[in-house]
Write a protein that holds these residues in place. Sequence first.
Motif, PDB file in Angstrom:
ATOM      1  N   GLY A   1       0.822  -1.208   0.000  1.00 35.60           N
ATOM      2  CA  GLY A   1       0.000   0.000   0.000  1.00 35.60           C
ATOM      3  C   GLY A   1       0.855   1.256   0.000  1.00 35.60           C
TER       4      GLY A   1
ATOM      5  N   ALA B   1       1.624   3.901  -3.484  1.00 38.56           N
ATOM      6  CA  ALA B   1       1.182   5.290  -3.427  1.00 38.56           C
ATOM      7  C   ALA B   1       2.319   6.271  -3.663  1.00 38.56           C
ATOM      8  CB  ALA B   1       0.535   5.590  -2.077  1.00 38.56           C
TER       9      ALA B   1
ATOM     10  N   GLU C   1      -3.674  -3.838  -4.772  1.00 38.35           N
ATOM     11  CA  GLU C   1      -4.960  -4.520  -4.854  1.00 38.35           C
ATOM     12  C   GLU C   1      -4.818  -6.031  -4.657  1.00 38.35           C
ATOM     13  OE1 GLU C   1      -3.849  -2.336  -7.096  1.00 38.35           O
ATOM     14  OE2 GLU C   1      -5.215  -0.642  -6.825  1.00 38.35           O
TER      15      GLU C   1
ATOM     16  N   THR D   1      -5.249   1.251   3.996  1.00 35.44           N
ATOM     17  CA  THR D   1      -5.440   2.694   3.935  1.00 35.44           C
ATOM     18  C   THR D   1      -4.289   3.432   4.599  1.00 35.44           C
ATOM     19  OG1 THR D   1      -7.845   2.436   3.912  1.00 35.44           O
ATOM     20  CG2 THR D   1      -6.992   4.595   4.590  1.00 35.44           C
TER      21      THR D   1
ATOM     22  N   ASN E   1      -1.189   3.197   2.285  1.00 38.00           N
ATOM     23  CA  ASN E   1      -1.385   3.973   1.077  1.00 38.00           C
ATOM     24  C   ASN E   1      -1.429   5.471   1.368  1.00 38.00           C
ATOM     25  OD1 ASN E   1      -3.419   4.367  -1.673  1.00 38.00           O
ATOM     26  ND2 ASN E   1      -1.733   2.919  -1.764  1.00 38.00           N
ATOM     27  N   THR E   2      -2.032   5.849   2.480  1.00 39.36           N
ATOM     28  CA  THR E   2      -2.076   7.262   2.869  1.00 39.36           C
ATOM     29  C   THR E   2      -0.682   7.768   3.198  1.00 39.36           C
ATOM     30  OG1 THR E   2      -4.337   7.036   3.684  1.00 39.36           O
ATOM     31  CG2 THR E   2      -3.082   8.925   4.490  1.00 39.36           C
TER      32      THR E   2
ATOM     33  N   SER F   1      -6.722  10.893  -5.253  1.00 39.73           N
ATOM     34  CA  SER F   1      -5.322  10.497  -5.077  1.00 39.73           C
ATOM     35  C   SER F   1      -5.117   8.991  -5.178  1.00 39.73           C
ATOM     36  CB  SER F   1      -4.783  11.005  -3.740  1.00 39.73           C
ATOM     37  OG  SER F   1      -5.454  10.379  -2.664  1.00 39.73           O
ATOM     38  N   TRP F   2      -6.179   8.217  -5.128  1.00 40.03           N
ATOM     39  CA  TRP F   2      -6.070   6.766  -5.249  1.00 40.03           C
ATOM     40  C   TRP F   2      -5.947   6.314  -6.701  1.00 40.03           C
ATOM     41  CZ3 TRP F   2      -9.593   4.168  -8.179  1.00 40.03           C
ATOM     42  CH2 TRP F   2     -10.764   4.857  -8.487  1.00 40.03           C
TER      43      TRP F   2
ATOM     44  N   GLY G   1      -2.812  10.001  -9.367  1.00 39.44           N
ATOM     45  CA  GLY G   1      -2.897  10.098  -7.911  1.00 39.44           C
ATOM     46  C   GLY G   1      -1.601  10.555  -7.261  1.00 39.44           C
TER      47      GLY G   1
ATOM     48  N   LYS H   1      -8.625   7.155  -0.279  1.00 42.21           N
ATOM     49  CA  LYS H   1      -7.977   5.842  -0.283  1.00 42.21           C
ATOM     50  C   LYS H   1      -8.799   4.816   0.496  1.00 42.21           C
ATOM     51  CE  LYS H   1      -3.477   7.790  -1.225  1.00 42.21           C
ATOM     52  NZ  LYS H   1      -3.040   7.085  -2.410  1.00 42.21           N
TER      53      LYS H   1
ATOM     54  N   ARG I   1     -11.696   3.669  -1.676  1.00 43.10           N
ATOM     55  CA  ARG I   1     -11.242   2.721  -2.691  1.00 43.10           C
ATOM     56  C   ARG I   1     -11.121   1.311  -2.134  1.00 43.10           C
ATOM     57  NH1 ARG I   1      -5.015   2.792  -4.106  1.00 43.10           N
ATOM     58  NH2 ARG I   1      -4.804   0.842  -5.233  1.00 43.10           N
ATOM     59  N   TYR I   2     -10.425   1.174  -0.994  1.00 38.84           N
ATOM     60  CA  TYR I   2     -10.230  -0.154  -0.407  1.00 38.84           C
ATOM     61  C   TYR I   2     -11.546  -0.739   0.107  1.00 38.84           C
ATOM     62  CZ  TYR I   2      -5.189   0.369  -0.769  1.00 38.84           C
ATOM     63  OH  TYR I   2      -3.912   0.522  -1.242  1.00 38.84           O
TER      64      TYR I   2
END
Length: 143
Positions: free
Chosen positions: A18, A22, A30, A52, A55-56, A97-98, A103, A128, A131-132
């Motif tokens: 993740g 990003a 994924e 999250t 990825n964040t 941003s995802w 992004g 994000k 999305r998840y």
Amino acid sequence: MLSFFNADSALWILFSTGFLSATLLPGGSEASLVATLHLDEHSTWLIIAIATLGNTLGGMTNYWLGLLLPDKTSNQKHGHKALRWLKRHGYWALLLSWLPIIGEPLCLAAGWLRMRFWPSLFVIMIGKAARYSILALIVHGII
């Protein structure tokens, strides 16, 4: 693929993929999310939260890199699509941003434009997480 995954390492792998996906590095998280969900060892909400978080933090790494760039945006007439989106739509553009390809530059541009940290973090995290969450709902057959 699941034979390489176990409950102990799955969350770390999910966080790492993740985070890396990003950043400006190529990759995607994924497959890790789907594999971790299929292990059925952790709650769906924990899996979404870990993905999250990673990825964040990856997106915010791009934001911080953008802060290192010299602020030359005030007189720029032409620029990257992400920069134009942020100037037009403000913080709400960070909900995207995802998305692949745009992004990462959105997060970088947010730092470059010196957008405030906390609102940027919040909106990036919401995008994000959505999305998840949607991906998890699809994996579980709810959508």
